[in-house]
Structures are given as structure tokens and as C-alpha cells.
Motif scaffolding. Sequence first.
Motif, PDB file in Angstrom:
ATOM      1  N   ILE A 175       0.836  -1.205   0.000  1.00 56.40           N
ATOM      2  CA  ILE A 175       0.000   0.000   0.000  1.00 56.40           C
ATOM      3  C   ILE A 175       0.871   1.256   0.000  1.00 56.40           C
ATOM      4  CG2 ILE A 175      -1.593   1.366   1.423  1.00 56.40           C
ATOM      5  CD1 ILE A 175      -2.939  -1.229   2.224  1.00 56.40           C
ATOM      6  N   LEU A 176       1.953   1.238   0.783  1.00 57.34           N
ATOM      7  CA  LEU A 176       2.870   2.387   0.796  1.00 57.34           C
ATOM      8  C   LEU A 176       3.522   2.574  -0.569  1.00 57.34           C
ATOM      9  CD1 LEU A 176       4.603   1.904   4.282  1.00 57.34           C
ATOM     10  CD2 LEU A 176       2.980   3.697   3.640  1.00 57.34           C
ATOM     11  N   SER A 177       3.845   1.458  -1.228  1.00 58.59           N
ATOM     12  CA  SER A 177       4.447   1.542  -2.566  1.00 58.59           C
ATOM     13  C   SER A 177       3.478   2.158  -3.568  1.00 58.59           C
ATOM     14  CB  SER A 177       4.864   0.144  -3.039  1.00 58.59           C
ATOM     15  OG  SER A 177       5.796  -0.439  -2.160  1.00 58.59           O
ATOM     16  N   ILE A 178       2.216   1.704  -3.505  1.00 53.69           N
ATOM     17  CA  ILE A 178       1.198   2.254  -4.406  1.00 53.69           C
ATOM     18  C   ILE A 178       0.978   3.739  -4.117  1.00 53.69           C
ATOM     19  CG2 ILE A 178      -1.208   2.102  -5.151  1.00 53.69           C
ATOM     20  CD1 ILE A 178      -1.159  -0.849  -4.398  1.00 53.69           C
ATOM     21  N   SER A 179       1.005   4.102  -2.840  1.00 56.72           N
ATOM     22  CA  SER A 179       0.829   5.513  -2.459  1.00 56.72           C
ATOM     23  C   SER A 179       1.959   6.364  -3.024  1.00 56.72           C
ATOM     24  CB  SER A 179       0.788   5.642  -0.932  1.00 56.72           C
ATOM     25  OG  SER A 179      -0.273   4.899  -0.384  1.00 56.72           O
ATOM     26  N   LEU A 180       3.179   5.848  -2.992  1.00 56.62           N
ATOM     27  CA  LEU A 180       4.328   6.595  -3.516  1.00 56.62           C
ATOM     28  C   LEU A 180       4.204   6.819  -5.020  1.00 56.62           C
ATOM     29  CD1 LEU A 180       7.311   4.978  -1.563  1.00 56.62           C
ATOM     30  CD2 LEU A 180       6.527   7.352  -1.405  1.00 56.62           C
ATOM     31  N   ILE A 181       3.817   5.767  -5.759  1.00 59.55           N
ATOM     32  CA  ILE A 181       3.688   5.916  -7.215  1.00 59.55           C
ATOM     33  C   ILE A 181       2.498   6.819  -7.556  1.00 59.55           C
ATOM     34  CG2 ILE A 181       2.172   3.940  -7.695  1.00 59.55           C
ATOM     35  CD1 ILE A 181       5.263   5.034  -9.731  1.00 59.55           C
TER      36      ILE A 181
ATOM     37  N   VAL B 184       8.721  -4.492  -8.023  1.00 60.45           N
ATOM     38  CA  VAL B 184       7.963  -3.268  -8.299  1.00 60.45           C
ATOM     39  C   VAL B 184       8.218  -2.228  -7.212  1.00 60.45           C
ATOM     40  CG1 VAL B 184       5.654  -2.288  -8.511  1.00 60.45           C
ATOM     41  CG2 VAL B 184       6.174  -4.472  -9.606  1.00 60.45           C
ATOM     42  N   THR B 185       8.257  -2.659  -5.959  1.00 58.24           N
ATOM     43  CA  THR B 185       8.521  -1.735  -4.842  1.00 58.24           C
ATOM     44  C   THR B 185       9.887  -1.071  -4.998  1.00 58.24           C
ATOM     45  OG1 THR B 185       7.153  -3.018  -3.312  1.00 58.24           O
ATOM     46  CG2 THR B 185       8.798  -1.547  -2.340  1.00 58.24           C
ATOM     47  N   LEU B 186      10.908  -1.873  -5.271  1.00 61.27           N
ATOM     48  CA  LEU B 186      12.251  -1.310  -5.479  1.00 61.27           C
ATOM     49  C   LEU B 186      12.277  -0.423  -6.722  1.00 61.27           C
ATOM     50  CD1 LEU B 186      14.433  -4.450  -4.654  1.00 61.27           C
ATOM     51  CD2 LEU B 186      14.007  -2.457  -3.194  1.00 61.27           C
ATOM     52  N   GLY B 187      11.541  -0.846  -7.757  1.00 59.31           N
ATOM     53  CA  GLY B 187      11.476  -0.049  -8.980  1.00 59.31           C
ATOM     54  C   GLY B 187      10.876   1.323  -8.735  1.00 59.31           C
ATOM     55  N   ILE B 188       9.835   1.383  -7.905  1.00 57.78           N
ATOM     56  CA  ILE B 188       9.201   2.665  -7.583  1.00 57.78           C
ATOM     57  C   ILE B 188      10.180   3.589  -6.873  1.00 57.78           C
ATOM     58  CG2 ILE B 188       7.430   3.749  -6.129  1.00 57.78           C
ATOM     59  CD1 ILE B 188       5.655   1.299  -6.746  1.00 57.78           C
ATOM     60  N   LEU B 189      10.940   3.049  -5.935  1.00 55.11           N
ATOM     61  CA  LEU B 189      11.922   3.861  -5.205  1.00 55.11           C
ATOM     62  C   LEU B 189      13.030   4.354  -6.141  1.00 55.11           C
ATOM     63  CD1 LEU B 189      12.235   1.777  -1.901  1.00 55.11           C
ATOM     64  CD2 LEU B 189      10.921   3.866  -2.292  1.00 55.11           C
ATOM     65  N   PHE B 190      13.465   3.510  -7.081  1.00 60.98           N
ATOM     66  CA  PHE B 190      14.497   3.927  -8.046  1.00 60.98           C
ATOM     67  C   PHE B 190      13.952   4.989  -9.000  1.00 60.98           C
ATOM     68  CE2 PHE B 190      16.712  -0.187  -7.113  1.00 60.98           C
ATOM     69  CZ  PHE B 190      17.917   0.391  -6.710  1.00 60.98           C
TER      70      PHE B 190
END
Length: 380
Positions: free
Chosen positions: A218-224, A298-304
Motif C-alpha cells: 500500500i505504501l508503494s502504491i501511495s508513492l507511485i 515493483v517496490t524497489l522499482g518505484i523507489l528507483f
Amino acid sequence: MMKFTKQNFFVLVGGMIIYVVDIGVDFWVASRYFCQGQYSWSILMLCFRGLSSIITQIFSYEWFKNDWEGTDTGKLKLVFLVHLFHCGIFIRYWFALKYGCQVAFKQTSSRGASEADLFSFIQKQAVDAVTDINMLRVFKTFLETTPQLFLQIYILMEHGKTHVYQYAAVIMSFCGIALSMVDYQISLRKSLPDKDEFPMLSKFMYLFYKLLTITSWILSISLITLLSVRISVIMLIFLWICGFTWTLKQHTTFCKSKKMEYLYRTIVGIILIFSFFNIKGRRTKVCISMYYATHTAVTLGILFVYMFWKPSIIKETCFTIVSIFTILSLVLGIIFLVVYYSHFHPTTYCRPQTCSDEVDSVAGQTERVKTGRFQNFLMQ
């Protein structure tokens, strides 16, 4: 043997209270957003609530219709009317409390054969009633509670300002997810004759595995979403299509009618966006590994992406905290997942002759006592 205890009864009462409080909190939060002029947030909150309510009413009524097939049509008409006003879940709570009270607060000693049979029948009715409630709560969790949690976290991250009602919504969402996950597993174990009781340590392992992996995602989706709402929507639609396609290939047989089966598969596709869902009860080591490997990538990809798209935001304290918490919850969630499936999964407690290739299901076994809807509705 299936048992409905006093503890189960009080947990059921607590669940009903939380359900009512959750409704109140949703309308309170939606009204606060509306009063502040945040109409889009208010409408989204109510849409999530309305969608989950409609879906749960449809399935609840369909189950009543299947269970009461050939009975008084007048009773079904009354049940339909109650479901039409979105109160079907309370009928189910009434039956669960009624049967549960009869078996939880009666002595089992000095009972004749006929009374023992009646007691066992009522006990099964109580367990089945609670099982249906928990199945509906799983639908509610992923159609309403999880999206609402995502929405609240996104709002907090976007605006930075916090209010009491926002914290209340987040807390209720976390409580709703946690309770539905654990209660589902407890019901599953009670509904399948060859499964032992779900130990307390197993409950905690399963709870933290689900809660941490869902929180990280959910945090990853929120970031994107903060980066681009359009990209976020496209990603979620793509993930739903993948989940729905996978569900079609599984040839599920949960519902009696084709229309309801496709509705069920649509919902499973939504659930798969947020958490792994085993719908056939087969060993899923490869599938679950691929699922969480994809989530990790996907989570790491979002941060990159943030590093290259918006390098200035990396210096902000809020982004650093959210990033650390996202990675930490993902790593801990994977650790709890591995430990749970290695030492605390139900197959660990199965007798060797009943384990075969099954995970949480009864699918594929030729000799099994009929266990109701759970034989076609399985999650691990």
C-alpha cells in the motif's frame, strides 16, 4: 472436531461491534472531508463503502437462496428485502449468535445419543454461520478496507496535515484487515475436519505476514500515486487484468451460476492486487514466490524511479521515513511468510496420510466430509 466455544462467541460479538463502529467511522470521515470541501475524498470513501456493501449483499443473499432452496419463498422475500437495505450481514450475525449461544453456554455432560446428535448439528450450524460471515469480511477487507487505507495514507503523504478522524480511519482499517485475516484462518481450520486448531503463535505469524506485506505494498502504491495518478491507475488496472486472467485459468467453481462465478473471479482479481490468494487449494510455492518477487521488484522499482524522476524529494524527511518503513515492512513480511510456511502452516499439523499435495483446501481429495463453501473458497 468442529467446536464453537465461549471465546468464539465473545469474539463474534466483538466483531459485530467493530463492524458497526467501522460504518460509523466511515461516514464520520466522509462527512469531515465533505465539510472541508474535499469532495473527491468524501465521494471515494463512500464509493468504497457502497461497492463492498453491494457485493457482500449479493453474495450473502445468493448463499441464503442456495441454502434455503425449496423452502418457504416468503422467508426468502423477507431476506431479499433486508439485503436490499444493506442489512444482510446482521441476519447472518443473528443466526451465528443464536446457534453459538446454544452450544457455547450449554453443558456437554450426561447427554443422550439423540441430544448429542442435535448438539453436533447446532454446533456445525454455528461454525458454518461464522464461516460465511468471515468469508464476507474477506470481500469487505479488499473491496473497502484496504483501498480506504491506501486512500488515507495517500492523503496524509500528499498534504502532510493530520486530523483525529484520519488517524481513526487508518486505525480502523488496520484493525479490519488484521481481524479478517486471522478470523478467516480460524474459520478455515474449524470448517475442515482433518485440520487441528490454529495455535496462537501461528495466528501471530500469519497476521504479521499478511499485515506487513499488505502495508508495504500500500505504501508503494501511495508513492507511485504521488508521482503520477495516471501511472498508478494504469498499474492497478494492469495488475487486476493479470489477476483476473490467472483466476480464469484456474477454472474456479465457487458459485452455482456463471454470472456469480464471474463476479467472484472479478473480486479475486482485486484481492490479488493486494495479497496472494490461493483459490484452488494446491501447493503454491512457485506461485507465491513469483507473486512476492514481483511485489519486491515493483517496490524497489518505484523507489528507483523517484531517484531519477524526482531526486529533490529524496532529501525530504517524509520520503525517507516512508521509504524505510516500506522496505522494512516488506523484508519483515517476507521473513514472517517464510517462517509461517516453514513451521506454522496448517500442513505442518496434518497427519502424513492427509497432507498429500493440499495446502489450505479440500480440493483434489476423494474422501472428505462435505464442508460447505470453504471447499471452493481458499486463501493462504
